[in-house]
Design an enzyme around this catalytic site. Structure first.
Site, PDB file in Angstrom:
ATOM      1  N   ARG A 231       0.865  -1.180   0.000  1.00 54.85           N
ATOM      2  CA  ARG A 231       0.000   0.000   0.000  1.00 54.85           C
ATOM      3  C   ARG A 231       0.905   1.234   0.000  1.00 54.85           C
ATOM      4  O   ARG A 231       2.039   1.192   0.489  1.00 54.85           O
ATOM      5  CB  ARG A 231      -0.893   0.025   1.235  1.00 54.85           C
ATOM      6  CG  ARG A 231      -1.829  -1.163   1.380  1.00 54.85           C
ATOM      7  CD  ARG A 231      -2.635  -1.034   2.659  1.00 54.85           C
ATOM      8  NE  ARG A 231      -3.598  -2.123   2.830  1.00 54.85           N
ATOM      9  CZ  ARG A 231      -3.361  -3.234   3.508  1.00 54.85           C
ATOM     10  NH1 ARG A 231      -2.176  -3.397   4.099  1.00 54.85           N
ATOM     11  NH2 ARG A 231      -4.275  -4.168   3.624  1.00 54.85           N
TER      12      ARG A 231
ATOM     13  N   LYS B 193      -2.713  -2.258   7.687  1.00 53.20           N
ATOM     14  CA  LYS B 193      -3.940  -1.802   8.328  1.00 53.20           C
ATOM     15  C   LYS B 193      -4.108  -2.494   9.685  1.00 53.20           C
ATOM     16  O   LYS B 193      -3.741  -3.655   9.848  1.00 53.20           O
ATOM     17  CB  LYS B 193      -5.149  -2.111   7.436  1.00 53.20           C
ATOM     18  CG  LYS B 193      -5.260  -1.219   6.217  1.00 53.20           C
ATOM     19  CD  LYS B 193      -6.537  -1.492   5.457  1.00 53.20           C
ATOM     20  CE  LYS B 193      -6.726  -0.533   4.298  1.00 53.20           C
ATOM     21  NZ  LYS B 193      -7.976  -0.795   3.542  1.00 53.20           N
TER      22      LYS B 193
ATOM     23  N   HIS C 279      -2.400   1.987  -5.833  1.00 51.91           N
ATOM     24  CA  HIS C 279      -3.196   0.799  -5.530  1.00 51.91           C
ATOM     25  C   HIS C 279      -3.402  -0.065  -6.768  1.00 51.91           C
ATOM     26  O   HIS C 279      -3.640  -1.276  -6.645  1.00 51.91           O
ATOM     27  CB  HIS C 279      -4.537   1.206  -4.923  1.00 51.91           C
ATOM     28  CG  HIS C 279      -4.930   0.343  -3.759  1.00 51.91           C
ATOM     29  ND1 HIS C 279      -4.230   0.318  -2.574  1.00 51.91           N
ATOM     30  CD2 HIS C 279      -5.939  -0.557  -3.603  1.00 51.91           C
ATOM     31  CE1 HIS C 279      -4.789  -0.544  -1.735  1.00 51.91           C
ATOM     32  NE2 HIS C 279      -5.831  -1.081  -2.344  1.00 51.91           N
TER      33      HIS C 279
ATOM     34  N   ARG D 282      -0.656  -2.452  -6.688  1.00 52.41           N
ATOM     35  CA  ARG D 282      -0.939  -3.490  -5.692  1.00 52.41           C
ATOM     36  C   ARG D 282      -1.914  -4.523  -6.264  1.00 52.41           C
ATOM     37  O   ARG D 282      -1.710  -5.736  -6.106  1.00 52.41           O
ATOM     38  CB  ARG D 282      -1.509  -2.846  -4.430  1.00 52.41           C
ATOM     39  CG  ARG D 282      -1.897  -3.816  -3.316  1.00 52.41           C
ATOM     40  CD  ARG D 282      -2.247  -3.005  -2.065  1.00 52.41           C
ATOM     41  NE  ARG D 282      -3.027  -3.739  -1.091  1.00 52.41           N
ATOM     42  CZ  ARG D 282      -2.518  -4.513  -0.138  1.00 52.41           C
ATOM     43  NH1 ARG D 282      -1.199  -4.668  -0.072  1.00 52.41           N
ATOM     44  NH2 ARG D 282      -3.289  -5.127   0.732  1.00 52.41           N
TER      45      ARG D 282
ATOM     46  N   HIS E  45      -4.131  -9.256   4.013  1.00 55.29           N
ATOM     47  CA  HIS E  45      -5.581  -9.235   4.203  1.00 55.29           C
ATOM     48  C   HIS E  45      -5.953 -10.077   5.423  1.00 55.29           C
ATOM     49  O   HIS E  45      -5.499 -11.216   5.563  1.00 55.29           O
ATOM     50  CB  HIS E  45      -6.303  -9.803   2.980  1.00 55.29           C
ATOM     51  CG  HIS E  45      -6.300  -8.877   1.814  1.00 55.29           C
ATOM     52  ND1 HIS E  45      -6.562  -9.304   0.518  1.00 55.29           N
ATOM     53  CD2 HIS E  45      -6.077  -7.540   1.724  1.00 55.29           C
ATOM     54  CE1 HIS E  45      -6.492  -8.264  -0.307  1.00 55.29           C
ATOM     55  NE2 HIS E  45      -6.213  -7.195   0.407  1.00 55.29           N
TER      56      HIS E  45
ATOM     57  N   TYR F  64      -9.646 -11.259  -6.465  1.00 58.47           N
ATOM     58  CA  TYR F  64      -8.634 -11.449  -7.500  1.00 58.47           C
ATOM     59  C   TYR F  64      -8.844 -12.733  -8.287  1.00 58.47           C
ATOM     60  O   TYR F  64      -8.307 -12.880  -9.384  1.00 58.47           O
ATOM     61  CB  TYR F  64      -7.233 -11.410  -6.884  1.00 58.47           C
ATOM     62  CG  TYR F  64      -6.922 -10.046  -6.296  1.00 58.47           C
ATOM     63  CD1 TYR F  64      -6.685  -8.946  -7.116  1.00 58.47           C
ATOM     64  CD2 TYR F  64      -6.909  -9.844  -4.922  1.00 58.47           C
ATOM     65  CE1 TYR F  64      -6.443  -7.694  -6.584  1.00 58.47           C
ATOM     66  CE2 TYR F  64      -6.659  -8.597  -4.383  1.00 58.47           C
ATOM     67  CZ  TYR F  64      -6.433  -7.529  -5.223  1.00 58.47           C
ATOM     68  OH  TYR F  64      -6.197  -6.283  -4.690  1.00 58.47           O
TER      69      TYR F  64
END
Length: 320
Positions: free
Chosen positions: A161, A192, A263, A266, A289, A298
């Protein structure tokens, strides 16, 4: 966010007095824009048509009836955004009617429009991504060129990110949000939810980072103790906005036909690793994630890629 255009405009008899008064209230007291007023009027006209078809007075419409109408319109391919706007207009009118003492029940309260399908993330094709990261500007500022090459290689090569990229320091420390271990070819990043993860760094990215480190001192003031891996010409930590601007300019210089943002690289990283490996769990770990469901988007990109290959290669798929 732009207001969605109506997908069809109901045409009918003049609006009831209550709806005309309500629209006047919106125009004079709420001072809504003309475009919004037109959309509200179209939504109310549609409500009148539906009630007329069902033989129901507007004041006696039930929650169940509204739910059936919404399901019917959704089945006729009215988009979720248009349905949401239409229901908002109905709900607002019935709320106004309640304040006037004209209805006891707002039949739209508590009802929601169908959810819009989430758009798939935009990823570059493999060839386009390779073209971008391989691009080198030999005629410009060598310090900026080294910095840009390194940040692009890390964004695409590690799937970082932009916040993780600009948070990288040269060395680990108490205040470090992330750092690079070049000897081990690893990036330690803070993602995150303050979750740390380790991402391997490929050979091309390692070479680009080492090349940048040879130039990095040119942007530092004498005696500077700046710990950031990526700094700007004034010697301070580079920000996310600078990265976006630099990447956009580099993509244009490299001949990209798309607007490239961090992004997107990414997404490209994730899509291309999945296409090559088929290992969804590994992609989840690399991206950081928390839930596999976030990564599963994806697989749809991967299927799109396979479908294109099939359409181009299989003799029974070709159009005649």
């Amino acid at each position: 966010m732009a207001t969605p255009a109506p997908e069809s405009e109901p045409i009918g008899s003049p609006l009831p007095e209550s709806q005309r008064r309500y629209l006047e209230h919106l125009r004079v007291e709420r001072r809504l824009a003309l475009r919004t007023l037109c959309l509200y009027e179209q939504a109310l006209r549609r409500l009148c048509l539906l009630a007329d078809e069902a033989g129901i007075a507007l004041e006696r419409v039930s929650v169940q009836q509204v739910r059936r109408w919404v399901a019917r319109l959704h089945g006729q391919d009215l988009s979720p955004r248009s349905l949401a706007l239409m229901m908002s207009a109905w709900r607002s009118w019935y709320r106004w009617m309640g304040r006037q003492g004209l209805v006891d029940l707002n039949p739209v309260d508590g009802l929601r429009a169908p959810k819009s399908a989430k758009p798939l993330p935009k990823a570059l094709a493999v060839d386009d991504a390779v073209q971008l990261v391989a691009y080198r500007d030999e005629s410009g500022d060598p310090v900026r060129e080294a910095s840009d090459a390194a940040l692009v290689e890390l964004l695409y090569g590690c799937g970082l990110r932009v916040s993780e990229l600009v948070g990288l320091d040269l060395l680990p420390g108490a205040a470090a949000r992330g750092w690079l271990d070049l000897d081990a070819a690893e990036a330690h990043v803070l993602g995150k939810g303050s979750k740390q993860r380790m991402v391997p760094i490929g050979r091309a990215a390692l070479e680009a980072v080492r090349a940048w480190l040879q130039w990095r001192g040119d942007w530092l003031a004498p005696g500077s103790t700046e710990a950031a891996l990526f700094i700007g010409p004034r010697g301070g930590r580079m920000g996310a906005t600078q990265v976006r601007q630099r990447l956009s300019l580099r993509a244009m210089a490299a001949g990209s036909s798309s607007h490239v943002h961090p992004h997107m690289l990414r997404h490209s990283f994730a899509s291309h690793v999945l296409q090559s490996s088929g290992d969804l769990r590994a992609v989840q770990e690399l991206l950081g994630h928390a839930n596999i469901s976030t990564t599963q988007v994806y697989t749809k990109l991967d299927f799109q890629h396979l479908a294109k290959v099939y359409d181009a290669a299989h003799p029974r798929a070709r159009k005649r």
